[in-house]
Design a protein around this motif. Structure first.
Motif, PDB file in Angstrom:
ATOM      1  N   HIS A 186      39.574  48.872  49.212  1.00 45.02           N
ATOM      2  CA  HIS A 186      40.550  49.188  48.166  1.00 45.02           C
ATOM      3  C   HIS A 186      40.105  50.405  47.349  1.00 45.02           C
ATOM      4  CE1 HIS A 186      37.769  47.597  45.167  1.00 45.02           C
ATOM      5  NE2 HIS A 186      37.597  46.548  45.949  1.00 45.02           N
ATOM      6  N   GLY A 187      40.973  50.870  46.464  1.00 39.16           N
ATOM      7  CA  GLY A 187      40.671  52.024  45.620  1.00 39.16           C
ATOM      8  C   GLY A 187      39.966  51.639  44.323  1.00 39.16           C
ATOM      9  N   ASP A 246      43.831  38.308  50.136  1.00 40.13           N
ATOM     10  CA  ASP A 246      44.782  37.849  49.121  1.00 40.13           C
ATOM     11  C   ASP A 246      44.244  38.123  47.716  1.00 40.13           C
ATOM     12  OD1 ASP A 246      47.085  36.702  48.137  1.00 40.13           O
ATOM     13  OD2 ASP A 246      46.270  34.671  48.156  1.00 40.13           O
ATOM     14  N   VAL A 247      44.053  39.417  47.442  1.00 40.84           N
ATOM     15  CA  VAL A 247      43.500  39.876  46.161  1.00 40.84           C
ATOM     16  C   VAL A 247      44.388  41.010  45.663  1.00 40.84           C
ATOM     17  CG1 VAL A 247      41.485  40.876  45.007  1.00 40.84           C
ATOM     18  CG2 VAL A 247      41.163  39.226  46.867  1.00 40.84           C
ATOM     19  N   LEU A 280      45.861  44.168  47.999  1.00 39.46           N
ATOM     20  CA  LEU A 280      47.298  44.169  48.290  1.00 39.46           C
ATOM     21  C   LEU A 280      47.957  45.429  47.739  1.00 39.46           C
ATOM     22  CD1 LEU A 280      47.955  40.419  47.450  1.00 39.46           C
ATOM     23  CD2 LEU A 280      48.321  41.451  49.699  1.00 39.46           C
ATOM     24  N   MET A 281      47.599  45.792  46.513  1.00 39.51           N
ATOM     25  CA  MET A 281      48.170  46.994  45.895  1.00 39.51           C
ATOM     26  C   MET A 281      47.697  48.256  46.603  1.00 39.51           C
ATOM     27  SD  MET A 281      47.866  45.827  41.899  1.00 39.51           S
ATOM     28  CE  MET A 281      48.516  47.356  41.221  1.00 39.51           C
ATOM     29  N   SER A 282      46.439  48.261  47.046  1.00 37.45           N
ATOM     30  CA  SER A 282      45.923  49.416  47.798  1.00 37.45           C
ATOM     31  C   SER A 282      46.686  49.588  49.098  1.00 37.45           C
ATOM     32  CB  SER A 282      44.430  49.239  48.089  1.00 37.45           C
ATOM     33  OG  SER A 282      43.663  49.326  46.909  1.00 37.45           O
ATOM     34  N   PHE A 314      43.603  46.748  58.336  1.00 39.51           N
ATOM     35  CA  PHE A 314      43.039  45.684  57.500  1.00 39.51           C
ATOM     36  C   PHE A 314      42.634  46.275  56.158  1.00 39.51           C
ATOM     37  CE2 PHE A 314      42.173  44.325  61.875  1.00 39.51           C
ATOM     38  CZ  PHE A 314      42.713  43.042  61.868  1.00 39.51           C
ATOM     39  N   SER A 315      43.135  45.702  55.073  1.00 35.17           N
ATOM     40  CA  SER A 315      42.794  46.151  53.721  1.00 35.17           C
ATOM     41  C   SER A 315      41.794  45.166  53.125  1.00 35.17           C
ATOM     42  CB  SER A 315      44.064  46.219  52.859  1.00 35.17           C
ATOM     43  OG  SER A 315      43.753  46.604  51.535  1.00 35.17           O
TER      44      SER A 315
END
Length: 405
Positions: free
Chosen positions: A28-29, A93-94, A98-100, A266-267
């Protein structure tokens, strides 16, 4: 051929006609601290633009730009039109992952032609799939696994890790005293280091007590901590085995042209990146930065082979699976990783095998327990029969003249 492929990859994937399928794993960012330490001068939420552990606007930019970069890199391979037949993305599921993923998709798949549904909004909804963290043994890797926990505990009791604890005893005590947190392991040290890193990144003045330890004394151990989760083959099998099995099966279907997607994403998190690299024997101790990305590219010449790349912030470097060349034959890739490959159902079975050495031992102990229960049951039946015989010997037939007491 080797020089041609490498040159082609370095210039643009679109110039190559042998790319079959791609798997991408990214972190993620930029985010806020997950949880400030007890004596953190910036523990009040008012210091931060969003809640703790949440993706910041900079983090959104990180992934929007990464999505644009992926579009440029794979523009000649991946259709500009989103299709569920070509593309699939899964996230832990975080919120921040998810936003990234959503920000990344905005850069990767801006709507074109008939997919434009609002001329004023250059964005389109694309499904991001997920599983609750505590049920996820594929990507989040947080589903409860007694065997893994037991193996990790055993690892930390080895002389090598006990020496690390002894070597850092004074550092742990100093950090605990000044932070107010219980720092007694590499994991807790890295957690504190990460918070200090984020605060310094946001131009906050760190407390005076940090000057003697951050970053110099803490950094090497924070980096090394990312190697512990997959430090042995057994640990790697239970941590990243299901994910690698998913990747292998995805590429296996691609080699058979059997209903495969061209792009699988995959994030995840920093530990996701570290664990995947470590399992491949390609992890150089570091803290994986925001939006760091691993790319698996399945190619075909006379046979199928894999190229692996790691985008560590701005630089893209070639990664070689330990025991294989950069152009790694797909069959060799499977053979090398075979000891760690495990299906999610197999994982469920193996994870419960934590207190005993193997299934044969479990069978022996189970047999003993069953035998004991059978013996108790037989003894109970014998006693019951004895009581019944004794009762019958004392019975008599009541005469009509007998009174009921």
């Amino acid at each position: 051929m080797f020089r041609l492929v490498v040159a082609c990859v370095l210039i643009s994937v679109s110039l190559c006609d042998d790319l079959i399928s791609v798997v991408v794993i990214y972190r993620h960012g930029d985010r806020t601290p997950i949880q400030p330490y007890p004596r953190d001068p910036y523990r009040n939420a008012s210091y931060w633009p969003v809640g703790f552990g949440q993706l910041t606007n900079l983090g959104k930019q990180h992934h929007f730009q990464l999505g644009q970069w992926l579009r440029q890199r794979y523009g000649g391979f991946l259709s500009p039109h989103y299709s569920e037949r070509d593309f699939y993305i899964r996230s832990t599921d975080v919120d921040r992952t998810l936003m990234s993923a959503e920000a990344n998709l905005a850069g990767l798949y801006p709507p074109k032609a008939d997919q434009v549904w609002d001329p004023t909004l250059p964005w389109q909804p694309i499904p991001v799939h997920t599983t609750p963290e505590l049920e996820d043994n594929l990507l989040a890797m947080k589903k409860y696994c007694p065997k893994y926990n037991s193996l990790l505990t055993q690892l930390f009791k080895t002389e090598f890790f006990l020496n690390i604890s002894r070597e850092n005893r004074d550092l742990y005590a100093y950090l605990s005293k000044n932070s107010g947190a219980q720092i007694a392991s590499l994991e807790s040290l890295e957690y504190l280091y990460n918070t200090l890193y984020i605060e310094s990144l946001n131009k906050f003045v760190l407390p005076d007590w940090t000057s003697g330890v951050y970053p110099e004394k803490m950094a090497p151990w924070a980096r090394f901590s990312f190697a512990t989760q997959c430090y042995t083959e057994e640990l790697a099998r239970l941590k990243t085995g299901p994910l690698f099995n998913e990747i292998v099966e995805h590429f296996r279907n691609a080699t058979k042209n059997d209903g495969f997607r061209k792009f699988l994403v995959f994030s995840g998190h920093d530990v996701t990146i570290a664990n995947v690299l470590n399992t491949m024997g390609a992890f150089e101790y570091h803290c994986p930065p925001y939006a760091s990305t691993i790319m698996f590219e399945l190619r075909r010449n006379s046979s199928f082979y894999l190229n692996i790349f790691y985008k560590n912030s701005t630089q893209v470097q070639k990664i070689a699976l330990k025991g294989c060349d950069f152009d790694c034959d797909f069959d060799d890739f499977i053979r090398i990783l075979k000891p760690v490959l495990i299906t999610r159902k197999q994982w469920d079975l193996e994870c419960q095998n934590s207190n005993f050495g193997d299934f044969n031992t479990i069978f022996i102990y189970s047999s003993i327990a069953i035998g004991f229960l059978i013996s108790i049951s037989l003894l109970w039946v014998i006693i019951a029969c004895f009581k019944q015989v004794k009762t019958n010997s004392n019975d008599y037939t009541r005469l009509a003249i007998d009174e009921v007491a």
